[in-house]
Design an enzyme around this catalytic site. Structure first.
Site, PDB file in Angstrom:
ATOM      1  N   SER A 171       0.865  -1.179   0.000  1.00  0.00           N
ATOM      2  CA  SER A 171       0.000   0.000   0.000  1.00  0.00           C
ATOM      3  C   SER A 171       0.900   1.226   0.000  1.00  0.00           C
ATOM      4  O   SER A 171       2.084   1.137   0.361  1.00  0.00           O
ATOM      5  CB  SER A 171      -0.848   0.011   1.276  1.00  0.00           C
ATOM      6  N   TYR A 181      -2.428   0.365  10.713  1.00  0.00           N
ATOM      7  CA  TYR A 181      -2.390  -0.139   9.331  1.00  0.00           C
ATOM      8  C   TYR A 181      -1.049   0.174   8.658  1.00  0.00           C
ATOM      9  O   TYR A 181      -0.454  -0.689   8.002  1.00  0.00           O
ATOM     10  CB  TYR A 181      -3.556   0.464   8.548  1.00  0.00           C
TER      11      TYR A 181
HETATM   12  C1  8X3 Z   1      -5.013   1.703   1.256  1.00  0.00           C
HETATM   13  C2  8X3 Z   1      -4.558   3.109   1.102  1.00  0.00           C
HETATM   14  O1  8X3 Z   1      -4.188   5.409   2.115  1.00  0.00           O
HETATM   15  O2  8X3 Z   1      -6.078   4.164   2.986  1.00  0.00           O
HETATM   16  O3  8X3 Z   1      -4.005   0.767   1.304  1.00  0.00           O
HETATM   17  O4  8X3 Z   1      -3.844   3.548   3.590  1.00  0.00           O
HETATM   18  S1  8X3 Z   1      -4.683   4.071   2.529  1.00  0.00           S
END
Ligand code: 8X3
Length: 247
Positions: free
Chosen positions: A131, A144
């Site tokens: 990502s 995340y």
């Molecule tokens: C997804 C993009 O910017 O929401 O992997 O982390 S973000």
């Protein structure tokens, strides 16, 4: 016929990747928890579907035991984000789930499939879906982005550990892609999820699938280390151009 395994293949980037790889000539084996969607897709692409929860070691082992003796491509796609809470409000169960799926799940899959990877002829290939969050951080994204930074570290380590073997390792890092990603992140809050893509044109899952297919179809001596792809309307993870609706 070359065999591709795709995790998290029931929807979004995983499903689009499975379709695109099948079109390119791979026999595709799909893994995910939602069997109904998975079986329909397997039928559509002429592949196979087996239940897979990358958070569960036994499930991963069982999935791997059903695979053919040789696998040419593994796309580690399963994962996702949960919440946008600041660090000091960490929700431990969300963080544990994120690390389980995005990080440990990817390594579990790789560990179980490694013995099946074809090391003859043109060799084989692992493509990890990272990502923009593997390269940047943003407010509320610590859980995340930490997971995806870990994916980046693990991907680079695989490349070092397998140097000299006929195994290619690629990381594909998408920015904003309109899939179920935000709906999952906001636990089914469709209004909040929609706002993420409001006033801008996000990537679609097929754009990421294109990148996967491109990396997978380079000549065997070429390793595409990383592809970062973002919508034209996104400069950084947290810098997005949005059209203001006319009054
Ligand atoms: C997804 C993009 O910017 O929401 O992997 O982390 S973000």
């Amino acid at each position: 016929m070359k065999i591709a395994v795709v995790t998290g293949a029931s929807s979004g980037i995983g499903a689009a990747t499975a379709r695109a790889l099948a079109k390119t000539g791979f026999r595709v084996i799909l893994g995910a928890r939602r069997m109904q969607q998975l079986e329909a897709l397997a039928k559509e692409v002429g592949g196979e579907a087996f239940p897979l929860d990358v958070c569960d070691t036994e499930s991963v082992r069982k999935f791997a035991s059903r695979l053919p003796a040789r696998v040419h491509l593994l796309v580690n796609n399963a994962g996702g984000a949960l919440g946008l809470e600041p660090v000091v409000e960490m929700d431990e169960s969300k963080w544990l789930t994120m690390f389980q799926s995005n990080v440990l799940g990817l390594v579990r899959m790789t560990r179980e499939i490694y013995p099946l990877l074809d090391q003859s002829g043109e060799g084989s290939h692992i493509i990890n879906i990272g990502s923009v969050a593997a390269l940047e951080t943003y407010l509320g994204g610590a859980g995340y982005t930490a997971c995806k930074h870990a994916v980046r570290a693990i991907t680079e380590t695989m490349r070092i550990e397998w140097l000299g073997l006929p195994i290619r390792v690629t990381e594909i890092d998408p920015g904003l892609v309109e899939t179920e990603f935000s709906l999952v992140r906001f636990e089914g809050d469709a209004v909040r999820a929609k706002k993420v893509y409001e006033g801008m044109t996000p990537l679609v899952a097929e754009d990421v699938a294109d990148a996967v297919v491109w990396a997978a179809t380079r000549p065997p001596h070429v390793n595409i280390d990383q592809i970062l792809l973002k919508p034209r309307d996104q400069a950084r993870a947290d810098r997005v151009y949005r059209k203001v609706p006319s009054p």
